[in-house]
Design a protein around this motif. Structure first.
Motif, PDB file in Angstrom:
ATOM      1  N   UNK A 191      57.906  48.673  68.470  1.00 28.19           N
ATOM      2  CA  UNK A 191      58.782  48.196  69.542  1.00 28.19           C
ATOM      3  C   UNK A 191      57.908  47.568  70.617  1.00 28.19           C
ATOM      4  N   UNK A 192      58.289  46.392  71.080  1.00 27.28           N
ATOM      5  CA  UNK A 192      57.459  45.651  72.019  1.00 27.28           C
ATOM      6  C   UNK A 192      58.165  45.442  73.346  1.00 27.28           C
ATOM      7  N   UNK A 193      57.442  45.723  74.424  1.00 25.36           N
ATOM      8  CA  UNK A 193      57.884  45.436  75.792  1.00 25.36           C
ATOM      9  C   UNK A 193      57.014  44.318  76.349  1.00 25.36           C
ATOM     10  N   UNK A 194      57.483  43.661  77.380  1.00 32.63           N
ATOM     11  CA  UNK A 194      56.666  42.644  78.022  1.00 32.63           C
ATOM     12  C   UNK A 194      56.817  42.716  79.526  1.00 32.63           C
ATOM     13  N   UNK A 195      55.728  42.463  80.228  1.00 34.17           N
ATOM     14  CA  UNK A 195      55.737  42.344  81.689  1.00 34.17           C
ATOM     15  C   UNK A 195      55.721  40.862  82.023  1.00 34.17           C
ATOM     16  N   UNK A 196      56.687  40.401  82.803  1.00 37.32           N
ATOM     17  CA  UNK A 196      56.778  38.992  83.151  1.00 37.32           C
ATOM     18  C   UNK A 196      57.210  38.853  84.603  1.00 37.32           C
ATOM     19  N   UNK A 197      57.020  37.640  85.147  1.00 35.97           N
ATOM     20  CA  UNK A 197      57.433  37.380  86.513  1.00 35.97           C
ATOM     21  C   UNK A 197      56.438  37.818  87.560  1.00 35.97           C
ATOM     22  N   UNK A 198      55.249  38.266  87.147  1.00 31.62           N
ATOM     23  CA  UNK A 198      54.233  38.696  88.091  1.00 31.62           C
ATOM     24  C   UNK A 198      53.306  39.714  87.485  1.00 31.62           C
ATOM     25  N   UNK A 199      52.080  39.805  88.012  1.00 28.47           N
ATOM     26  CA  UNK A 199      51.087  40.731  87.461  1.00 28.47           C
ATOM     27  C   UNK A 199      50.275  41.401  88.562  1.00 28.47           C
ATOM     28  N   UNK A 200      50.855  41.540  89.754  1.00 33.05           N
ATOM     29  CA  UNK A 200      50.144  42.106  90.891  1.00 33.05           C
ATOM     30  C   UNK A 200      50.244  43.629  90.871  1.00 33.05           C
ATOM     31  N   UNK A 201      49.111  44.307  90.772  1.00 33.69           N
ATOM     32  CA  UNK A 201      49.094  45.764  90.847  1.00 33.69           C
ATOM     33  C   UNK A 201      49.254  46.457  89.508  1.00 33.69           C
ATOM     34  N   UNK A 202      48.911  47.756  89.492  1.00 35.62           N
ATOM     35  CA  UNK A 202      49.106  48.598  88.311  1.00 35.62           C
ATOM     36  C   UNK A 202      50.565  49.033  88.256  1.00 35.62           C
ATOM     37  N   UNK A 203      51.191  48.879  87.105  1.00 37.21           N
ATOM     38  CA  UNK A 203      52.587  49.284  86.940  1.00 37.21           C
ATOM     39  C   UNK A 203      52.751  50.012  85.611  1.00 37.21           C
TER      40      UNK A 203
END
Length: 355
Positions: free
Chosen positions: A144-156
């Motif tokens: 199962x794959x998730x993606x982070x998009x719309x910004x990459x500022x900071x640890x999340x």
């Protein structure tokens, strides 16, 4: 010594001009031009991730197509079979789905694409890359794959967890939960696995869900935030093949062939079966005049002691092709990912079940 104010002013103007020119050159150097080819009912690549100020250029290589934003923010013009080029500069962060007015539609149906403009100063959002995933029952795990998009500022980070549907934890899959983390500056996909439990029962396809919760670090939960995982049964029910609206019976009726499809926005269904010859048939998905997948099951026993499976497609939706030997119960499952031009199947070692 005398100072000439005109000379000083001229030098200051020149300095400001040089500084301004340097800033313009630096800004131009940061902007990018991304190329997308348009041909064979496909935008290639179907998804691009860019920054504000970048330009996307579409080039029509083959076919009658155009580019039209789902929200109406950009359009290349009327569909045309002639070679054409269209460029658009994206200045605002966000997701911009688009489609061809001839072969697609709003919501990701048919010939469609996606431009993601990231805000580099934002934490971004985290979501599944699809509303549904397929896994063959005998596979070790579903990825199962998730993606982070719309910004990459900071640890999340974000939590995920499975929940029963028609598939049951402990009988069909192992309950799974955990946390995925993106570091400062990281974006894009990350995956986790859900272990499968194989059995020998002909129980049909089953499914369970996975959901997201508890985002940490300023990121938000994007959409889709819930996904369905379908477990494809690879155990025969022992029934002879009966040709019908969704089943092809090929090679003297020994092999049952079925297809299912899913569009990028999650719409799904079963392919409609049309026989052609004893060993060949095809499936249509949306309208009867639109041939999507052609399948052939050949008797290769005299050559290498295998039955062969060949298939070709004219689609970029997700396709799952299931071929079952009703005599032995062996099942082969072939999958083509969503937003990917159908990859030809040439399996000359599909079924080692020759008489």
């Amino acid at each position: 010594m005398r100072f000439d104010p005109r000379s000083i002013g001229s030098r200051l103007l020149c300095s400001f001009a040089l500084l301004f020119s340097s800033l313009l050159v630096a800004a131009d150097a940061q902007a990018a031009d991304v190329e997308i080819n348009v041909s064979s009912n496909l935008f290639n690549p179907p998804m691009v991730v860019i920054n504000p100020g970048d330009t996307v250029t579409w080039t029509n290589v083959q076919g009658t197509h155009n580019v039209n934003a789902d929200d109406g923010s950009f359009r290349s013009g009327d569909p045309s079979p002639a070679p054409w080029t269209f460029s658009f500069t994206f200045n605002t962060p966000g997701s911009f789905p688009y489609h061809c007015e001839v072969h697609g539609g709003p919501g990701g149906e048919g010939m469609s694409g996606l431009v993601v403009v990231e805000d580099e100063d934002a934490m971004g959002s985290i979501a599944f890359t699809s509303t549904s995933y397929n896994v063959v029952e005998s596979s070790q795990q579903a990825m199962i794959t998730l993606t982070r998009s719309g910004g990459s500022d900071g640890d999340v980070s974000i939590d995920y967890a499975t929940a029963d549907g028609t598939a049951l934890e402990g009988a069909d899959y192992d309950q799974t939960s955990g946390t995925l983390t993106w570091l400062d500056g990281e974006d894009g996909p990350k995956s986790f696995g859900v272990p499968m439990i194989d059995d020998v029962l002909g129980e049909g396809n089953e499914s369970f869900t996975v959901s997201l919760s508890n985002p940490i670090g300023g990121a938000t939960v994007g959409e889709p935030s819930t996904a369905t995982v379908q477990i494809l049964d690879d155990d025969s029910d022992g029934q002879p093949c009966d040709a019908n609206a969704t089943d092809l019976c090929l090679n003297e009726g020994r092999f049952r062939v079925r297809t299912t499809w899913r569009t990028p926005d999650g719409e799904s269904g079963a392919g409609r079966a049309i026989p052609l010859t004893d060993d060949t048939g095809y499936f249509w998905f949306f309208v009867a005049s639109n041939v999507e997948v052609v399948v052939k099951v050949l008797d290769g026993c005299p050559v290498n002691d295998f039955y062969w499976v060949f298939a070709g497609g004219l689609t970029n939706v997700e396709v799952t092709l299931t071929v079952e030997d009703t005599v032995t119960g062996q099942v082969m499952v072939y999958q083509n990912p969503v937003r990917t031009a159908f990859q030809p199947i040439q399996d000359t070692r599909a079924f080692a079940t020759c008489p």
